[in-house]
Design an enzyme around this catalytic site. Sequence first.
Site, mmCIF file in Angstrom:
data_model
loop_
_atom_site.group_PDB
_atom_site.id
_atom_site.type_symbol
_atom_site.label_atom_id
_atom_site.label_comp_id
_atom_site.label_asym_id
_atom_site.label_seq_id
_atom_site.Cartn_x
_atom_site.Cartn_y
_atom_site.Cartn_z
ATOM 1 N N TYR A 81 -48.872 -121.201 52.656
ATOM 2 C CA TYR A 81 -47.712 -120.550 52.030
ATOM 3 C C TYR A 81 -46.460 -120.772 52.889
ATOM 4 C CZ TYR A 81 -44.293 -116.857 51.474
ATOM 5 O OH TYR A 81 -43.099 -116.181 51.358
ATOM 6 N N SER B 259 -38.008 -117.501 53.236
ATOM 7 C CA SER B 259 -38.625 -116.357 53.924
ATOM 8 C C SER B 259 -38.441 -116.508 55.424
ATOM 9 C CB SER B 259 -40.120 -116.348 53.599
ATOM 10 O OG SER B 259 -40.809 -115.483 54.472
ATOM 11 N N LYS C 5 -42.705 -123.019 52.217
ATOM 12 C CA LYS C 5 -41.305 -122.569 52.351
ATOM 13 C C LYS C 5 -40.538 -123.540 53.257
ATOM 14 C CE LYS C 5 -41.279 -119.058 49.616
ATOM 15 N NZ LYS C 5 -40.608 -119.194 48.311
HETATM 16 C C1 UD1 Z 1 -45.966 -111.188 54.749
HETATM 17 C C2 UD1 Z 1 -46.045 -112.611 55.141
HETATM 18 C C3 UD1 Z 1 -44.729 -113.279 54.840
HETATM 19 C C4 UD1 Z 1 -44.394 -113.129 53.383
HETATM 20 C C5 UD1 Z 1 -44.371 -111.663 53.022
HETATM 21 C C6 UD1 Z 1 -44.164 -111.475 51.520
HETATM 22 C C7 UD1 Z 1 -47.665 -112.732 56.977
HETATM 23 C C8 UD1 Z 1 -47.846 -113.009 58.421
HETATM 24 N N1 UD1 Z 1 -46.408 -112.769 56.541
HETATM 25 O O1 UD1 Z 1 -45.022 -110.569 55.605
HETATM 26 O O2 UD1 Z 1 -44.801 -114.634 55.160
HETATM 27 O O3 UD1 Z 1 -43.145 -113.711 53.108
HETATM 28 O O4 UD1 Z 1 -45.606 -111.042 53.397
HETATM 29 O O5 UD1 Z 1 -45.330 -111.593 50.812
HETATM 30 O O6 UD1 Z 1 -48.596 -112.467 56.276
HETATM 31 N N2 UD1 Z 1 -49.556 -103.737 57.456
HETATM 32 C C9 UD1 Z 1 -50.480 -102.770 57.780
HETATM 33 N N3 UD1 Z 1 -51.386 -102.410 56.819
HETATM 34 C C10 UD1 Z 1 -51.408 -102.957 55.570
HETATM 35 C C11 UD1 Z 1 -50.445 -103.949 55.245
HETATM 36 C C12 UD1 Z 1 -49.538 -104.318 56.216
HETATM 37 O O7 UD1 Z 1 -50.488 -102.264 58.887
HETATM 38 O O8 UD1 Z 1 -52.271 -102.595 54.764
HETATM 39 C C13 UD1 Z 1 -48.555 -104.126 58.463
HETATM 40 C C14 UD1 Z 1 -48.625 -105.588 58.870
HETATM 41 O O9 UD1 Z 1 -49.479 -105.786 59.941
HETATM 42 C C15 UD1 Z 1 -47.157 -105.858 59.227
HETATM 43 C C16 UD1 Z 1 -46.366 -104.910 58.323
HETATM 44 O O10 UD1 Z 1 -47.290 -103.921 57.886
HETATM 45 O O11 UD1 Z 1 -46.911 -105.479 60.547
HETATM 46 C C17 UD1 Z 1 -45.774 -105.621 57.122
HETATM 47 O O12 UD1 Z 1 -46.802 -106.351 56.482
HETATM 48 P P1 UD1 Z 1 -46.568 -107.077 55.084
HETATM 49 O O13 UD1 Z 1 -45.931 -106.122 54.129
HETATM 50 O O14 UD1 Z 1 -47.857 -107.715 54.666
HETATM 51 O O15 UD1 Z 1 -45.461 -108.181 55.383
HETATM 52 P P2 UD1 Z 1 -45.434 -109.340 56.491
HETATM 53 O O16 UD1 Z 1 -46.745 -109.556 57.094
HETATM 54 O O17 UD1 Z 1 -44.316 -109.051 57.424
#
Ligand code: UD1
Length: 344
Positions: free
Chosen positions: A156, A131, A160
């Site tokens: 987590y 990741s 990795k």
């Molecule tokens: C997360 C993990 C990453 C993991 C991946 C797969 C973190 C910091 N990183 O990635 O290590 O490999 O998931 O499980 O947790 N967001 C919203 N509202 C929501 C959900 C997400 O605004 O309800 C935003 C988040 O702030 C982020 C983006 O959407 O900016 C993507 O979030 P997400 O899909 O959870 O992925 P990551 O955080 O990038």
Amino acid sequence: MKLNQVIITGGAGYIGSHTVVELIHAGYEPVIIDNFSNSHPRVLDGLERILNRRPQLFEVDCCDETALNGVFESCLQQGNIAGVIHFAAFKAVGESTAEPLQYFRNNIGSTAALLAVMHRHGVGSFVFSSSCTVYGQPEQIPVDEHAPFLPAESPYGYTKQACERLISDAHFAHSELNVTLLRYFNPIGAHPTGLIGELPLGHPNNLIPFLTQATAGLRDPLTVFGNDYPTADGTCVRDYIHVVDLAKAHVAALNWLQDQHHACEALNLGTGNGSTVLQVIQAFETANNIQVPHAIGPRRPGDVTAIYADAKKAKKLIGWECELSLEEALKDAWNWQKKLGETS
Ligand code: UD1
């Protein structure tokens, strides 16, 4: 005819199931190992409908070295093993903070057990599901494979990093071991047939499953986690990659490994483009002609401000690059959500 088998741990999971499809299209015979700890046996029904046959499955825990050994022995009676793709792992950041022992035992234990069994049987090609989390908050974006690992934000993330280290050490010790460490950015979307996709158990943590469920009226409005980041519109930037493109990268990596003699390469798998959360919402609304109920909320602890891939190495080394757009991924994600609604 002897089968050209690929052992695919976590093959009933989100990325694993899409990779099963692409392996078969490429002429490989996938052999799934999955214990359904974070997936559902009905994924096999979706695969059967796409492929017109049911892939082989062993319901085994990858930490169980004896059981793994049995799978390898059974495969070797049917043909050769071209390689192993290791997806099976726990992946929820928040849960890993509450249950660090489980994450260490499962993610690192399964990788060590698999490497031991591969070594015992002389299987040399290993594709590892890593990741971009290994980079933490990178100093430069786009981030390339030379960027240093920063201290992991969660157990987590640490697993990795530790697995990459474990695999690299095994590679140095075992001359037959060829490896790709695939560092995924943000996989989204679903198979265009709508027959397989992401099946989060319970409350989704990731953006797209939450967004589609909120749009379908199954959840409260989506909370955008913070709009005061130093980005174009204040929301976080990520590199969203269609899961079918990601699946194809595994086939390209496996093909490449067949010709190697003691290689170990890390590869970023992303589009090379960053999108903010608000841009994703806007793109989803345009692609699907539907409103996404959402509101701005506080930042989520541990979120990185901005990260997207420099994916040039993957193109150069294994001849792979993304072909599908963000809009296609968001259309496929919505199609999947609608089909789920029809069947549940
Ligand atoms: C997360 C993990 C990453 C993991 C991946 C797969 C973190 C910091 N990183 O990635 O290590 O490999 O998931 O499980 O947790 N967001 C919203 N509202 C929501 C959900 C997400 O605004 O309800 C935003 C988040 O702030 C982020 C983006 O959407 O900016 C993507 O979030 P997400 O899909 O959870 O992925 P990551 O955080 O990038």
